[in-house]
Design a protein around this motif. Structure first.
Motif, short mmCIF file in Angstrom:
data_model
loop_
_atom_site.label_atom_id
_atom_site.label_comp_id
_atom_site.label_asym_id
_atom_site.label_seq_id
_atom_site.Cartn_x
_atom_site.Cartn_y
_atom_site.Cartn_z
N ALA A 1 16.47 30.48 34.64
CA ALA A 1 15.05 30.46 34.99
C ALA A 1 14.35 29.55 33.98
CB ALA A 1 14.46 31.86 34.98
N HIS B 1 10.66 30.97 33.09
CA HIS B 1 10.26 32.25 32.48
C HIS B 1 10.37 33.45 33.42
CE1 HIS B 1 8.77 29.96 29.08
NE2 HIS B 1 7.93 29.31 29.86
N ASP B 2 10.74 33.26 34.68
CA ASP B 2 10.84 34.40 35.60
C ASP B 2 11.89 35.40 35.14
OD1 ASP B 2 8.86 33.66 37.28
OD2 ASP B 2 10.13 33.12 38.98
N ARG B 3 11.66 36.67 35.46
CA ARG B 3 12.61 37.71 35.12
C ARG B 3 13.64 37.86 36.23
NH1 ARG B 3 10.61 40.92 30.86
NH2 ARG B 3 12.75 41.67 30.82
N LYS C 1 15.56 30.37 39.23
CA LYS C 1 14.20 30.86 39.43
C LYS C 1 13.25 29.99 38.61
CE LYS C 1 13.73 35.30 40.17
NZ LYS C 1 13.68 36.78 40.04
N SER C 2 11.95 30.20 38.83
CA SER C 2 10.95 29.42 38.11
C SER C 2 11.00 29.72 36.62
CB SER C 2 9.55 29.72 38.66
OG SER C 2 9.46 29.38 40.02
N ASP D 1 17.34 32.50 28.66
CA ASP D 1 17.45 33.56 29.66
C ASP D 1 18.20 34.76 29.11
OD1 ASP D 1 16.10 32.36 31.93
OD2 ASP D 1 17.77 30.97 32.04
#
Length: 242
Positions: free
Chosen positions: A148, A175-177, A172-173, A199
């Motif tokens: 991410a 910083h996304d969790r 994922k974008s 990540d």
């Protein structure tokens, strides 16, 4: 978005890491605590736009792909501020890689803005490191690639340089969790998982609880330290003389 501070705190255990949207308030809060180190130098991440904060040196970093003819502001382009604001920069780092050579036209544009201190830098990947499990990455035949970050395809290409065979990917974008269910779904049919340091340190409890060995791909910046010292010396001398 605590992934980068958490990663930095692990990699730089002796360096205070201060986090806060209001940089001035965060710094004051840190300094008011008892028995803390009193830094002589403060380095801000994403501090260029914090105009009310007095600074001695402004440095900008342009990614290898961010200057490919697209000088519009985010989200239409890659820039966080108009190009003309680059005039405030004392030093500009131009990140490049083997696939994207130095953009000489962009260098001319920066020179036209009055920026003299321009340094090309390269990101350098190191062999994957085991962070969960006991296997070496060479013992794993197929990987799930999970990231991410701003440019996950760059990360995937870096993995493949080391001969890592990516079977499934989950991007994922920035910083996304991650959810444990989507990680496990991506790892299905694979023998191991590889992710970025950022990540991993953000979601260690997720990755460490998997039934697959987990690896990270360390990343460093390849710079000419002599050039850095020379440029910063010139800049700091000019600051002292103001």
């Amino acid at each position: 978005m605590l992934d980068e501070p958490m990663m930095l705190s692990v990699k730089l255990p002796d360096v205070p890491i201060v986090v806060g949207a209001d940089r001035v308030a965060a710094a004051r809060h840190y300094l008011n605590r008892p028995n803390v180190a009193q830094p002589q130098v403060w380095i801000l991440d994403d501090g260029f736009q914090h105009r009310r904060l007095k600074r001695d040196v402004d440095a900008l970093v342009f990614g290898a792909l961010s200057r490919s003819g697209n000088t519009r502001l985010f989200p239409a382009g890659f820039l966080r501020e108009p190009m003309g604001n680059c005039r405030r920069a004392d030093l500009v780092f131009l990140r490049q890689n083997d696939e994207v050579p130095l953009d000489t036209q962009f260098v001319k544009e920066l020179h036209a803005l009055g920026i003299k201190n321009i340094l090309p830098v390269k990101h350098q990947s190191f062999a994957p490191v085991t962070v969960a499990g006991s296997q070496h990455f060479s013992e794993v035949s197929s990987f799930a690639c999970i990231a991410a970050i701003a440019n996950p395809l760059d990360f995937k290409r870096s993995c493949e340089v080391f001969g890592i065979k990516i079977k499934n990917s989950l991007f994922k974008s920035d910083h996304d969790r991650f959810e444990i269910s989507e990680i496990e779904k991506t790892c299905a049919g694979c023998d191991g998982l590889i992710t970025t340091e950022k990540d991993y340190y953000r979601d260690q409890y997720l990755f460490n609880g998997l039934n697959w060995p987990v690896f990270v791909l360390p990343l460093n910046v390849d710079v000419n330290h002599g050039e850095i010292k020379q440029h910063f010396g010139i800049i700091l001398d000019s600051v002292k003389n103001c």
